[in-house]
Design an enzyme around this catalytic site. Structure first.
Site, PDB file in Angstrom:
ATOM      1  N   ASP A  49      -8.496   1.337  -8.160  1.00  0.00           N
ATOM      2  CA  ASP A  49      -9.060   2.561  -8.740  1.00  0.00           C
ATOM      3  C   ASP A  49      -9.598   2.251 -10.133  1.00  0.00           C
ATOM      4  O   ASP A  49      -8.853   1.779 -10.995  1.00  0.00           O
ATOM      5  CB  ASP A  49      -7.979   3.638  -8.821  1.00  0.00           C
ATOM      6  N   ASP A  89       5.599   1.286  -4.348  1.00  0.00           N
ATOM      7  CA  ASP A  89       4.848   0.925  -5.539  1.00  0.00           C
ATOM      8  C   ASP A  89       4.896  -0.589  -5.765  1.00  0.00           C
ATOM      9  O   ASP A  89       5.957  -1.211  -5.693  1.00  0.00           O
ATOM     10  CB  ASP A  89       5.453   1.654  -6.748  1.00  0.00           C
ATOM     11  N   GLU A 111       0.847  -1.188   0.000  1.00  0.00           N
ATOM     12  CA  GLU A 111       0.000   0.000   0.000  1.00  0.00           C
ATOM     13  C   GLU A 111       0.886   1.243   0.000  1.00  0.00           C
ATOM     14  O   GLU A 111       1.827   1.323   0.796  1.00  0.00           O
ATOM     15  CB  GLU A 111      -0.913   0.003   1.240  1.00  0.00           C
ATOM     16  N   THR A 161     -16.258  -5.697   2.748  1.00  0.00           N
ATOM     17  CA  THR A 161     -15.911  -4.427   3.379  1.00  0.00           C
ATOM     18  C   THR A 161     -17.170  -3.606   3.667  1.00  0.00           C
ATOM     19  O   THR A 161     -18.232  -3.845   3.109  1.00  0.00           O
ATOM     20  CB  THR A 161     -14.982  -3.605   2.474  1.00  0.00           C
ATOM     21  N   LYS A 162     -17.035  -2.610   4.561  1.00  0.00           N
ATOM     22  CA  LYS A 162     -18.141  -1.702   4.846  1.00  0.00           C
ATOM     23  C   LYS A 162     -18.570  -0.979   3.578  1.00  0.00           C
ATOM     24  O   LYS A 162     -19.761  -0.781   3.322  1.00  0.00           O
ATOM     25  CB  LYS A 162     -17.730  -0.686   5.915  1.00  0.00           C
ATOM     26  N   PHE A 163     -17.600  -0.592   2.767  1.00  0.00           N
ATOM     27  CA  PHE A 163     -17.886   0.088   1.508  1.00  0.00           C
ATOM     28  C   PHE A 163     -18.708  -0.819   0.598  1.00  0.00           C
ATOM     29  O   PHE A 163     -19.677  -0.385  -0.030  1.00  0.00           O
ATOM     30  CB  PHE A 163     -16.558   0.459   0.835  1.00  0.00           C
ATOM     31  N   GLU A 164     -18.330  -2.094   0.551  1.00  0.00           N
ATOM     32  CA  GLU A 164     -19.041  -3.052  -0.290  1.00  0.00           C
ATOM     33  C   GLU A 164     -20.465  -3.267   0.207  1.00  0.00           C
ATOM     34  O   GLU A 164     -21.416  -3.354  -0.585  1.00  0.00           O
ATOM     35  CB  GLU A 164     -18.284  -4.374  -0.305  1.00  0.00           C
ATOM     36  N   LYS A 195     -13.311   7.319 -16.227  1.00  0.00           N
ATOM     37  CA  LYS A 195     -13.360   8.076 -17.475  1.00  0.00           C
ATOM     38  C   LYS A 195     -12.570   7.337 -18.562  1.00  0.00           C
ATOM     39  O   LYS A 195     -11.464   6.862 -18.321  1.00  0.00           O
ATOM     40  CB  LYS A 195     -12.791   9.475 -17.281  1.00  0.00           C
TER      41      LYS A 195
END
Length: 244
Positions: A149, A126, A99, A222-225, A153
């Site tokens: 990510d 990286d 990370e 995850t909480k986001f999921e 676009k």
């Protein structure tokens, strides 16, 4: 202007720059932000124990972990809770997390301290450098890239991490039979991932050709999921294994 009351990143934390020396399009934006006081203290206490750096050079995982065990690599572990969950659920396995964002590293270190986990090591550089310079060929049993990510676009699609060349470099680090597990909550990116993986030499889908996988039980939600699922958003998992 710097707020003098904000906790500062430990000096050692910025000594090993996360930016790669390799040329090419970068797949992430470096948003370091500030470490919380708890993250900073966890970093100061535990980075020497859990951290891996460029100075370590090519590692021998057996020497790093002190045993010969199934080895997992997670690229982009975010705030680290899912990685800590997986490591806690599988103490017989070893995990390396990569990370670039320091607050996430600090958060994972705090999780490791709180849970008393010994089977995790961390790179704060990286992932390209980790793959190319520091991991032996065929040392990994599984590589995980969860919710990278999406660069949604169209003009930014070239920045997406999952590209044919990157996948082939991962292939060489996996043992034959090893798994590359991808997950995204962007349908367009899932289609891109499926196209790349289906055309990648040396990989085969664990499902029928062109089909996504059910979420494996060992990939934490995850909480986001969970929030996304509540809003009707989909999640797509791809599991491919190295054939040669």
């Amino acid at each position: 202007m710097t707020d003098q009351n904000d906790p500062q990143e430990p000096k050692d934390a910025v000594a090993d720059s996360p930016i790669t020396m390799r040329r090419g399009v970068r797949s992430f934006v470096l948003r370091q932000g500030r470490m919380t006081e708890g993250q900073k203290k966890a970093y100061e206490r535990s980075w020497p124990k859990y951290g891996l750096t460029r100075e370590d050079g090519m590692i021998d995982p057996r020497q790093v972990f002190g045993r010969d065990a199934m080895l997992n690599l997670e690229i982009g572990f975010g705030m680290g809770k899912s990685l800590a969950d997986m490591a806690e659920a599988a103490p017989e396995q070893d995990f390396i997390g990569v990370e670039v964002h320091l607050p996430g590293v600090g958060a994972l270190l705090k999780e490791l301290e709180d849970r008393g986990l010994e089977n995790v090591r961390i790179y704060n550089i990286d992932a390209n450098d980790v793959i190319d310079l520091y991991l032996p060929d065929a040392c990994l049993d599984r590589v995980m890239v969860f919710f990278p990510d999406p660069w949604h676009k169209k003009k930014h699609h070239k920045r997406r991490l999952i590209q044919p060349e990157f996948v082939q470099r991962l292939r060489h680090k996996l043992r034959v039979g090893g798994i590359l597990h991808l997950a995204t909550d962007w349908e367009n990116y899932s289609e891109h991932m499926m196209e790349v993986m289906s055309e990648s030499e040396g990989f085969a889908n664990t499902q029928a050709v062109g089909e996504f996988s059910p979420r494996p039980d060992d990939r934490p939600i995850t909480k986001f999921e969970k929030r996304g699922e509540g809003l009707g958003h989909g999640v797509w998992d791809l599991l491919f294994y190295r054939t040669n």
